[in-house]
Design a protein around this motif. Structure first.
Motif, short mmCIF file in Angstrom:
data_model
loop_
_atom_site.label_atom_id
_atom_site.label_comp_id
_atom_site.label_asym_id
_atom_site.label_seq_id
_atom_site.Cartn_x
_atom_site.Cartn_y
_atom_site.Cartn_z
N ARG A 128 0.61 -1.08 -0.07
CA ARG A 128 -0.62 0.08 0.01
C ARG A 128 0.98 1.28 0.00
O ARG A 128 0.57 2.01 -0.59
CB ARG A 128 -1.11 0.23 1.00
CG ARG A 128 -1.80 -0.96 1.12
CD ARG A 128 -2.93 -1.26 2.97
NE ARG A 128 -3.62 -2.31 2.38
CZ ARG A 128 -4.48 -2.68 3.25
NH1 ARG A 128 -4.31 -2.39 4.48
NH2 ARG A 128 -5.44 -3.50 3.06
N THR A 129 1.77 1.16 0.84
CA THR A 129 2.81 2.55 0.40
C THR A 129 3.40 2.29 -0.98
O THR A 129 3.20 4.08 -0.82
CB THR A 129 4.20 2.33 1.45
OG1 THR A 129 3.48 1.69 2.98
CG2 THR A 129 5.12 3.11 1.03
N SER A 132 0.91 4.31 -3.40
CA SER A 132 0.42 5.49 -2.98
C SER A 132 1.51 6.44 -3.45
O SER A 132 1.83 7.24 -3.26
CB SER A 132 0.05 5.47 -1.19
OG SER A 132 -0.26 5.01 -0.29
N ARG A 180 -2.69 6.35 0.76
CA ARG A 180 -1.92 5.06 2.18
C ARG A 180 -3.46 5.18 2.81
O ARG A 180 -4.32 4.39 3.22
CB ARG A 180 -1.57 5.91 3.01
CG ARG A 180 -0.41 4.70 3.66
CD ARG A 180 0.11 3.77 3.10
NE ARG A 180 0.67 3.27 3.26
CZ ARG A 180 -0.08 2.24 4.05
NH1 ARG A 180 -1.23 2.25 3.91
NH2 ARG A 180 0.28 1.33 5.06
N THR A 181 -4.81 6.66 3.17
CA THR A 181 -5.83 6.49 4.58
C THR A 181 -6.31 5.96 3.33
O THR A 181 -7.36 4.57 3.45
CB THR A 181 -6.22 7.07 4.32
OG1 THR A 181 -4.99 8.42 5.06
CG2 THR A 181 -7.96 7.43 5.01
N TYR A 183 -6.23 4.06 0.56
CA TYR A 183 -6.05 1.63 0.27
C TYR A 183 -5.84 1.16 1.97
O TYR A 183 -6.44 -0.41 2.16
CB TYR A 183 -4.47 1.99 0.27
CG TYR A 183 -4.35 2.30 -1.39
CD1 TYR A 183 -4.82 0.80 -2.13
CD2 TYR A 183 -3.19 2.90 -1.99
CE1 TYR A 183 -4.64 1.49 -3.62
CE2 TYR A 183 -3.48 2.83 -2.77
CZ TYR A 183 -3.68 1.82 -4.16
OH TYR A 183 -4.03 2.73 -5.38
N GLU A 184 -6.94 1.88 3.07
CA GLU A 184 -6.82 1.51 4.37
C GLU A 184 -7.51 0.82 4.78
O GLU A 184 -7.94 -0.40 5.11
CB GLU A 184 -5.54 1.85 5.57
CG GLU A 184 -4.29 2.12 5.55
CD GLU A 184 -3.16 0.69 6.08
OE1 GLU A 184 -4.52 0.27 7.32
OE2 GLU A 184 -2.85 -0.09 5.69
N ASP A 186 -11.40 -0.64 3.74
CA ASP A 186 -11.97 -1.92 2.94
C ASP A 186 -12.52 -2.12 2.13
O ASP A 186 -14.09 -1.86 2.93
CB ASP A 186 -11.85 -3.01 4.43
CG ASP A 186 -12.18 -4.52 3.17
OD1 ASP A 186 -11.73 -4.74 2.23
OD2 ASP A 186 -12.48 -5.45 4.05
#
Length: 213
Positions: A128-129, A132, A180-181, A183-184, A186
């Protein structure tokens, strides 16, 4: 002939509206007319993008609200202080303003974050990082194309008419945090029109840069 599905029709609309907008922006006699439709264009693109989302669960709406409010409030602080992007102010093109920032600027953040986020969803699996960081780099590239056009057509204006390096640095970090948020949280991020949306934006602003140079 196989009929077009919702995604196919949506892609056609995205392309047509960007092509028509490009033609209108390229002809001086029609500038004012087409500029008056910019807020509606943004709303339409957002509606098309959201209509093609695969899921609307709680996390989707949390992401939507988070990106909208974060993008808008960052701009409010940025305009008020000059400490984030540099010293700038908004013109009249993007429509109704509150606290000197167009309410639609949050919608623009939603469009670019959800579009690039959906495109990169299948790449760099479980990283994810990395997604991003790549997304932030892509959108800084888009902003590089947007800036001269935005200044030319009264979206916003910079102090001394100079676009500061600080603006692009801030864009990179803000986009990184928003992605990043995103992708966190769900929810199904697939969107069949996201690639068309981003490509059309790149070509639209690239073409206008070449036209107004």
């Amino acid at each position: 002939m196989k009929y077009l599905d919702k995604a196919g029709i949506s892609k056609i609309f995205i392309i047509i509206f960007h092509v028509v907008g490009f033609i209108g922006f390229s002809i001086p006699d029609y500038h004012d007319f087409f500029l008056s439709f910019v807020p509606y264009h943004l709303l339409l693109m957002a509606a098309i993008l959201m209509a093609n989302q695969k899921e609307y669960n709680r996390n989707f709406w949390v992401a939507f609200i988070f990106v909208y409010l974060s993008g808008y409030l960052i701009e409010v602080v940025g305009v008020a202080t000059g400490a984030i992007f540099g010293v700038y102010h908004y013109g009249e093109t993007l429509g109704i303003k509150f606290l000197d920032v167009p309410l639609l600027i949050g919608i623009n953040w939603v469009i670019i974050i959800f579009s690039v986020g959906a495109i990169l969803k299948k790449h760099f699996k479980h990283q994810r990082t990395v997604k991003s960081l790549v997304g932030a780099a892509i959108l800084v590239g888009l902003d590089f194309l947007i800036e001269p056009v935005a200044v030319r057509f009264d979206y916003w204006a910079w102090e001394n008419s100079e676009i500061p390096l600080q603006n692009f640095t801030a864009w990179f970090f803000i986009v990184f945090v928003l992605l990043r948020t995103y992708y966190e949280l769900d929810f199904r991020k697939s969107n069949p029109v996201a690639f068309t949306m981003v490509v059309c934006q790149f070509l639209f602003f690239l073409g206008l840069n070449l036209t107004i140079a």
